[in-house]
Design a protein around this motif. Sequence first.
Motif: not given
Length: 740
Positions: A417, A421, A425, A621, A685
């Motif tokens: 994940k 993500k 981005s 992230g 996150l």
Amino acid sequence: MPNYVGKSIPRVDALAKVTGKALFPGDFEMDNQAYLKILFAGRPHAIIHKIDTREAEAYPGVLAVLTAKDVPVNEYGLNVKDQPVLCGPGSTKANADHVCFYGDNIALVIAESEEIASEALKLIKVEFEDLPTISTIYEALKEDAIKIHPEKNDNIFRHYRIRKGDVDEAFKKADVIIESDYETPAQEHAYLQPEAGIGYIDEEGRVTVVVGGQWTHEDREQVAHALDLPEEKVRIIYPAIGGAFGGREDMSVQIVLGLAALYLNRKGINRPVKIVWSREESIIGHHKRHPYFFHAKWGATKEGKVIAAEVDIKTDGGAYIYTSTKVMGNATLMCTGPYEIPNIKVDSYAIYTNNIPNGAFRGFGGPQGAFEAECQMNKLAEALHIDPVEIRKKNLLREKSLLSVGTPIPPGVSIEKVVEKTALSGGWKNENNSWMQDPKKKLTNTSDKYLHRGRGFACAFKNVGFSFGAPESCTAIIELHGKEKIEKVIVRHAGAEVGQGSHTVFKQMAADALNIPIEKVQLTTSDTASTENSGSVSASRMTFMAGNSIRGAAQMALSKWENEERPAISTYTYYPPKTTPYDPETGKCEPNFSYGYVAEVADVEVNTETGQIKILNVICGDDVGKAINPQLVAGQVEGAVVQAAGYTLLEKFIQKNGYVETRTLSTYLIPTILDVPDQIQSVILEYPDPIGPYGARGMGEMPFLPLAGAIIAAVHDATGIWFNRFPLTPEEVLKGLGKI
């Protein structure tokens, strides 16, 4: 009642620090204090035959000159007590008369002023027998190399192995094999506050040291051992601390301050003793990030599945062990990245040299291992004509995946994940279940023919907490005071505040757990006289461990309060799941109980005429599980990215023949405002860790790990050249481009 967890409340120490009211160790002044200076060896390898201190002792204003004979137990070390407190003849420690690196301590001068102490140092006469200097791991590994520690069989002090599957057979089935050598450099911590402190005998007769560190109770153990005192006769206090990054895990001035205060006291002189290191003393006197040397061979199928990885690792441990074994444990695990690879062979070696000892530094071993792993993955992607995000998706660890050490990764695996993500981005898209860069978001070059732009991707995972069987726990004490209602809460916790905001989140988590206004929470922190062992502020562990200990203590205290105990006082120790050490033959183990996951995109601009690299944008992230204080999380991300950018592009720590050539901040360059990325975007996150407090994972180190790999990939995207070592100074870039 407000919910404090998840809110960006101001730091509890902010006002005192910005107004100058916060006292750092160098700020402490006490009545009738004396001053301490250390005589460093000034040479990398020698035997001390004689030390003549008579002239120094006779110098007006000198109170005492101490040498090895004055140290009750002349040894220390976090993992192995292999280092003399003072080098020279006269102590019972074997080979304590050997100097093994330039910054070894030889003598202490205690005087009425710092100036007097400095002059007296010049009067100490030391008779040396110089020995051959081993300045590289390759010299250390020669059969006829001198043994830096004569009691050892050779200069290798640790060897780890991982054996999973059959790499030889797997390589036969690989469609593409990438084989490369990599080097990562030493790095100076360069924290704002050089080492400083004050030592004295407190009102209860305890040897007390006010100092900056990362683990009060470990400092206490080290000081007590060297002074041959029961631990309860030693007290460690941390005031405000000007940064750490792992650089304050090992001893610097703690033991010598305690020794000086104790020595004077036993001579009937009850005076505090203060020391403040210069920046030069700091640079030569404490450890650095380890340089690493990798030979990596990875094989993959044409579909992009990595089926074999073989890695040989060597690290320069410097003159003493320090935390090298722990750092190399991490590098050994992380050199194959956050990927499930069925066949793995790793051999890693920690090696003595006469360089400054190397030790913990933000990520400890993770950045080095991640650099090699991410370069290998990006090179495989290029060779197979597969997008770098797509190839990672095919290989990432998932729930119940087996690590390289043959055991399942702990639950809460979120790297897939995080990669998705961050990629979204950073200019990627998922089209027809395949990842690729979005043509609409690709970088475009300027009109300047010498400016070339590129984008790179990398990811990593990092342990949260101590690893490989190291004892792990954290204790909190909570007191509830009042009559009918809770009027005041005292939280006693030893966890250090080294700039990351730990004390702020302690208050947030305590207020939340007790369901009271945060204004009622008072902290008593980082004093061994009033707190229990919290473990170190390292390994991205403190929020995770402290949160669990504070919540446990809060629950117990509330139960007592409900039973009408006044005050209600509870002590709770949190123990996470146990870990196990590497099996000496196969490496099989349960290395960690929790992990954090990170991915980064770097956009760079390379000037092919000057060799200069400008970082245009970094997207980071991080799965933090739960952002207890989102603003502090973003601050940690930005700080780590800037520090990692310095590591990758300009910090060049130079030692030659055991002598440090970059011993000031005018010769060892760290990032200034002109060197930081134009933009840093934090993608925070929150996929809860099953055993983290409120689901929180540690994250202070994670943003550092993959940045070098992402920047190297971006530079390759811009220039077509792979760089296998850094820092990428302009000279190094121009060499790689074939222009010099």
